[in-house]
Design a protein around this motif. Structure first.
Motif, PDB file in Angstrom:
ATOM      1  N   ASP A 134       0.821  -1.208   0.000  1.00  0.00           N
ATOM      2  CA  ASP A 134       0.000   0.000   0.000  1.00  0.00           C
ATOM      3  C   ASP A 134       0.858   1.263   0.000  1.00  0.00           C
ATOM      4  OD1 ASP A 134      -2.654  -1.018  -0.080  1.00  0.00           O
ATOM      5  OD2 ASP A 134      -2.467  -1.648   1.997  1.00  0.00           O
ATOM      6  N   ALA A 135       1.923   1.263   0.782  1.00  0.00           N
ATOM      7  CA  ALA A 135       2.758   2.455   0.917  1.00  0.00           C
ATOM      8  C   ALA A 135       3.599   2.732  -0.323  1.00  0.00           C
ATOM      9  CB  ALA A 135       3.671   2.319   2.137  1.00  0.00           C
ATOM     10  N   PHE A 136       4.023   1.666  -1.033  1.00  0.00           N
ATOM     11  CA  PHE A 136       4.950   1.856  -2.146  1.00  0.00           C
ATOM     12  C   PHE A 136       4.322   1.657  -3.515  1.00  0.00           C
ATOM     13  CE2 PHE A 136       7.927   1.757   1.233  1.00  0.00           C
ATOM     14  CZ  PHE A 136       9.051   2.426   0.780  1.00  0.00           C
ATOM     15  N   VAL A 137       3.131   1.083  -3.578  1.00  0.00           N
ATOM     16  CA  VAL A 137       2.486   0.851  -4.872  1.00  0.00           C
ATOM     17  C   VAL A 137       1.111   1.491  -4.914  1.00  0.00           C
ATOM     18  CG1 VAL A 137       1.685  -0.876  -6.536  1.00  0.00           C
ATOM     19  CG2 VAL A 137       3.765  -1.311  -5.213  1.00  0.00           C
ATOM     20  N   TRP A 138       0.229   1.041  -4.042  1.00  0.00           N
ATOM     21  CA  TRP A 138      -1.184   1.405  -4.162  1.00  0.00           C
ATOM     22  C   TRP A 138      -1.432   2.899  -3.959  1.00  0.00           C
ATOM     23  CZ3 TRP A 138      -4.042  -1.953  -6.538  1.00  0.00           C
ATOM     24  CH2 TRP A 138      -5.429  -1.827  -6.540  1.00  0.00           C
ATOM     25  N   ARG A 139      -0.926   3.433  -2.854  1.00  0.00           N
ATOM     26  CA  ARG A 139      -1.175   4.850  -2.569  1.00  0.00           C
ATOM     27  C   ARG A 139      -0.385   5.786  -3.484  1.00  0.00           C
ATOM     28  NH1 ARG A 139      -1.461   3.064   2.945  1.00  0.00           N
ATOM     29  NH2 ARG A 139       0.627   3.838   3.408  1.00  0.00           N
ATOM     30  N   PRO A 140       0.938   5.546  -3.735  1.00  0.00           N
ATOM     31  CA  PRO A 140       1.652   6.450  -4.644  1.00  0.00           C
ATOM     32  C   PRO A 140       1.036   6.524  -6.034  1.00  0.00           C
ATOM     33  CG  PRO A 140       3.216   5.160  -3.391  1.00  0.00           C
ATOM     34  CD  PRO A 140       1.855   4.573  -3.106  1.00  0.00           C
ATOM     35  N   MET A 141       0.391   5.461  -6.474  1.00  0.00           N
ATOM     36  CA  MET A 141      -0.263   5.473  -7.786  1.00  0.00           C
ATOM     37  C   MET A 141      -1.682   6.029  -7.733  1.00  0.00           C
ATOM     38  SD  MET A 141       1.052   1.917  -9.509  1.00  0.00           S
ATOM     39  CE  MET A 141       2.781   1.699  -9.943  1.00  0.00           C
ATOM     40  N   GLY A 142      -2.110   6.426  -6.535  1.00  0.00           N
ATOM     41  CA  GLY A 142      -3.419   7.042  -6.393  1.00  0.00           C
ATOM     42  C   GLY A 142      -4.593   6.091  -6.407  1.00  0.00           C
ATOM     43  N   LEU A 143      -4.320   4.810  -6.267  1.00  0.00           N
ATOM     44  CA  LEU A 143      -5.394   3.822  -6.385  1.00  0.00           C
ATOM     45  C   LEU A 143      -6.248   3.728  -5.129  1.00  0.00           C
ATOM     46  CD1 LEU A 143      -3.338   1.198  -8.341  1.00  0.00           C
ATOM     47  CD2 LEU A 143      -5.331   2.401  -9.192  1.00  0.00           C
ATOM     48  N   ASP A 144      -5.761   4.249  -4.020  1.00  0.00           N
ATOM     49  CA  ASP A 144      -6.595   4.275  -2.826  1.00  0.00           C
ATOM     50  C   ASP A 144      -7.733   5.269  -2.986  1.00  0.00           C
ATOM     51  OD1 ASP A 144      -4.620   6.290  -2.877  1.00  0.00           O
ATOM     52  OD2 ASP A 144      -4.825   6.632  -0.721  1.00  0.00           O
ATOM     53  N   GLN A 145      -7.490   6.334  -3.760  1.00  0.00           N
ATOM     54  CA  GLN A 145      -8.505   7.349  -3.994  1.00  0.00           C
ATOM     55  C   GLN A 145      -9.253   7.145  -5.308  1.00  0.00           C
ATOM     56  OE1 GLN A 145      -9.240   9.715  -1.731  1.00  0.00           O
ATOM     57  NE2 GLN A 145      -7.658   8.897  -0.358  1.00  0.00           N
TER      58      GLN A 145
END
Length: 209
Positions: A134-145
């Motif tokens: 989540d910290a290095f892939v999901w959130r930096p790519m904006g996929l959490d939002q």
């Protein structure tokens, strides 16, 4: 009164490493009795800003060069476009060969053959990246939002390849979940430490052997 010069650490080697490799380096040290290797890590999140890696490595080498006779850089190229290799050459320090950690964990020779054979649509995760997905892939790519961006971001990939360094069923389950979240097929290859372990053992032997 002037400052005292730093105390030399005679008989010791300093590893300046990516923070994403800290756990693996400590495990390799313990398994091989490499107690004379000291470790300092740069932030793992530099992988998100590869243009900063070369400068930060240079600063770290210069900071410790008066203390250690032998310094090695535990990075591959890691997106620096050859700049890190050139800087290490100028500084007189050696780094791990290869384009990135996925290659040296696999073994650079084997990874090159796999790539030449057509594995160009794989997205790679190591133990560290599975833990920090989540910290290095999901959130930096904006996929959490914006999860609807998943297809656009990963559309050119077909498979998530999990390169495991240790055998951990919990990490395996999490890696499978990462593949499902990305909409990719899952493949697991247990690489162990690959060329990382070989490099550390070689540096140790060539420095004081």
């Amino acid at each position: 009164m002037g400052l005292e010069p730093p105390e030399k650490k005679t008989g010791r080697i300093l590893l300046i490493a990516c923070g994403a490799l800290a756990r693996e380096i400590l495990d390799i040290k313990a398994a091989n009795g490499l107690d004379h290797l000291d470790l300092t890590c740069l932030p793992a999140k530099l992988h998100l800003y590869p243009d900063q890696i070369t400068e930060q490595v240079e600063i770290a080498v210069q900071r410790h060069s008066a203390t250690y006779d032998q310094i090695y850089v535990v990075y591959a190229d890691c997106g620096t476009g050859g700049l890190l290799e050139a800087k290490c050459r100028d500084l007189g320090v050696e780094m791990i060969p290869g384009p990135h950690c996925y290659s040296f964990f696999e073994g650079n020779d084997r990874f090159e053959k796999i790539t030449e054979a057509g594995e160009i649509t794989a997205f790679y995760l190591t133990d560290f990246l599975v833990k920090q997905f989540d910290a290095f892939v999901w959130r930096p790519m904006g996929l959490d939002q914006n999860p609807e961006l998943r297809g656009m971001i990963f559309g050119n990939y077909t498979t998530l390849v999990y390169q495991s360094q240790i055998e951990d069923p919990a990490l395996m389950d999490k890696a499978r979940d990462c593949a499902a979240r990305m909409g990719l097929a899952f493949e697991h290859r247990h690489t162990g430490y690959g060329d990382l372990e070989a490099s550390l053992k070689h540096w140790s032997a060539s420095s004081f052997g």
